[in-house]
Design a protein around this motif. Sequence first.
Motif, short mmCIF file in Angstrom:
data_model
loop_
_atom_site.label_atom_id
_atom_site.label_comp_id
_atom_site.label_asym_id
_atom_site.label_seq_id
_atom_site.Cartn_x
_atom_site.Cartn_y
_atom_site.Cartn_z
N TYR A 151 0.87 -1.18 0.00
CA TYR A 151 0.00 0.00 0.00
C TYR A 151 0.90 1.22 0.00
O TYR A 151 1.67 1.43 0.94
CB TYR A 151 -0.92 0.01 1.22
N VAL A 152 0.81 2.02 -1.05
CA VAL A 152 1.74 3.13 -1.24
C VAL A 152 0.98 4.41 -1.55
O VAL A 152 -0.19 4.38 -1.95
CB VAL A 152 2.75 2.84 -2.37
N THR A 153 1.69 5.52 -1.36
CA THR A 153 1.23 6.83 -1.82
C THR A 153 2.27 7.34 -2.80
O THR A 153 3.40 7.63 -2.42
CB THR A 153 1.06 7.81 -0.66
N GLY A 156 0.85 11.57 -5.34
CA GLY A 156 -0.38 12.10 -4.76
C GLY A 156 -1.54 11.14 -4.73
O GLY A 156 -2.65 11.52 -4.36
N THR A 157 -1.31 9.88 -5.09
CA THR A 157 -2.37 8.87 -5.13
C THR A 157 -2.02 7.71 -4.22
O THR A 157 -0.89 7.24 -4.22
CB THR A 157 -2.59 8.35 -6.56
N SER A 158 -3.00 7.25 -3.42
CA SER A 158 -2.78 6.13 -2.51
C SER A 158 -3.55 4.91 -2.98
O SER A 158 -4.68 5.02 -3.47
CB SER A 158 -3.22 6.50 -1.09
N THR A 173 -7.37 1.48 -5.36
CA THR A 173 -7.67 2.30 -4.20
C THR A 173 -8.55 1.51 -3.21
O THR A 173 -9.16 0.50 -3.58
CB THR A 173 -8.39 3.59 -4.60
N VAL A 192 5.70 7.02 -0.55
CA VAL A 192 5.43 6.57 0.81
C VAL A 192 4.93 5.13 0.73
O VAL A 192 3.85 4.87 0.19
CB VAL A 192 4.38 7.46 1.51
N ASN A 193 5.72 4.20 1.25
CA ASN A 193 5.33 2.79 1.27
C ASN A 193 4.84 2.44 2.67
O ASN A 193 5.62 2.23 3.59
CB ASN A 193 6.52 1.91 0.88
N THR A 194 3.53 2.40 2.83
CA THR A 194 2.93 2.21 4.15
C THR A 194 3.16 0.81 4.69
O THR A 194 3.31 0.61 5.90
CB THR A 194 1.41 2.50 4.07
#
Length: 300
Positions: A151-153, A156-158, A173, A192-194
């Motif tokens: 799950y990444v951002t 500007g898209t997650s 999404t 951003v790699n959650t």
Amino acid sequence: MNATDGIVGKMLVDTSLDAQLGFLHPDFLRDLFEQGIGFVSLYGVRLIVALLVLFVGRIASRQISNLIKRVMLKAKVDDILTSFIQNIVYYIMLAAFVVAALGQAGINITSFLAVLGAAGLAVGLALKDTLSNFAAGVMLIVLRLFKKGDYVTIAGTSGTVQTLSAFYTELSTPDNQKVVVPNSSILNAVIVNTTANKTRRIDLVIGIGYEDDIPKAKAILAEILAGDKRLLKDPKPAIVVGDLGSSSVDLLVRPWVRTSDYWAVRWDLLEGIKITFDKAGISIPYPQTDVHLYTEEKES
């Protein structure tokens, strides 16, 4: 017209007819057939060999690329990297067999490659943005900043990574929308790699009233955290006074969980804290506005 004129006219007609139908003359047909046999014997065999090389090359390219895929999967290499390398190997080998087939067909490969290079330069200038996406895709795959299922951002898209190809990245999404992001925009932005790490910290800010008992509230929070078996013992959860706000004393609650349990635990903690605080008589303030009305007395 006398007899002599008739004979001469007939000879002229016969000569003109022979000139028009010369291609049907047996000698001409025999020469044409011999030339055809020579052409087929010279170039037909080459053409058959070229087609055979192309056919065998396609099968060999597919088999070798599939073999590399099986080896990489057995070595537990990432699926995205495996698929990328498999495709690269296949097309490189196929291109090599195409060049070999052209050489067998009698085509001047040097001139062909020169023309192909010039055409490639023109196409490259026309498709510079596409090539930029390709270069970015190669970098993303080599650096392995994220993988399928993360799950990444990005840009500007997650969302959850579904596909990372040479030109674009496909995300899904949380509300099940399909988002396609060009690779060049990903490499030029913050990623951003959650779900990159196995554990994650939950950060909660719980506000209580200034008139409430802080030690009691902290003890209740500690009891709630101890009762949830999904929370990790190491690192230990933190419960501290984080800020004295304008209308509340803000307590920071920071337990650690497995990344896969993050949202479920967060939601359960918020609900449990509210219910328990209500039973214990501890208030959770919210912003309020006091309006004061003044009445002016009129002079008599």
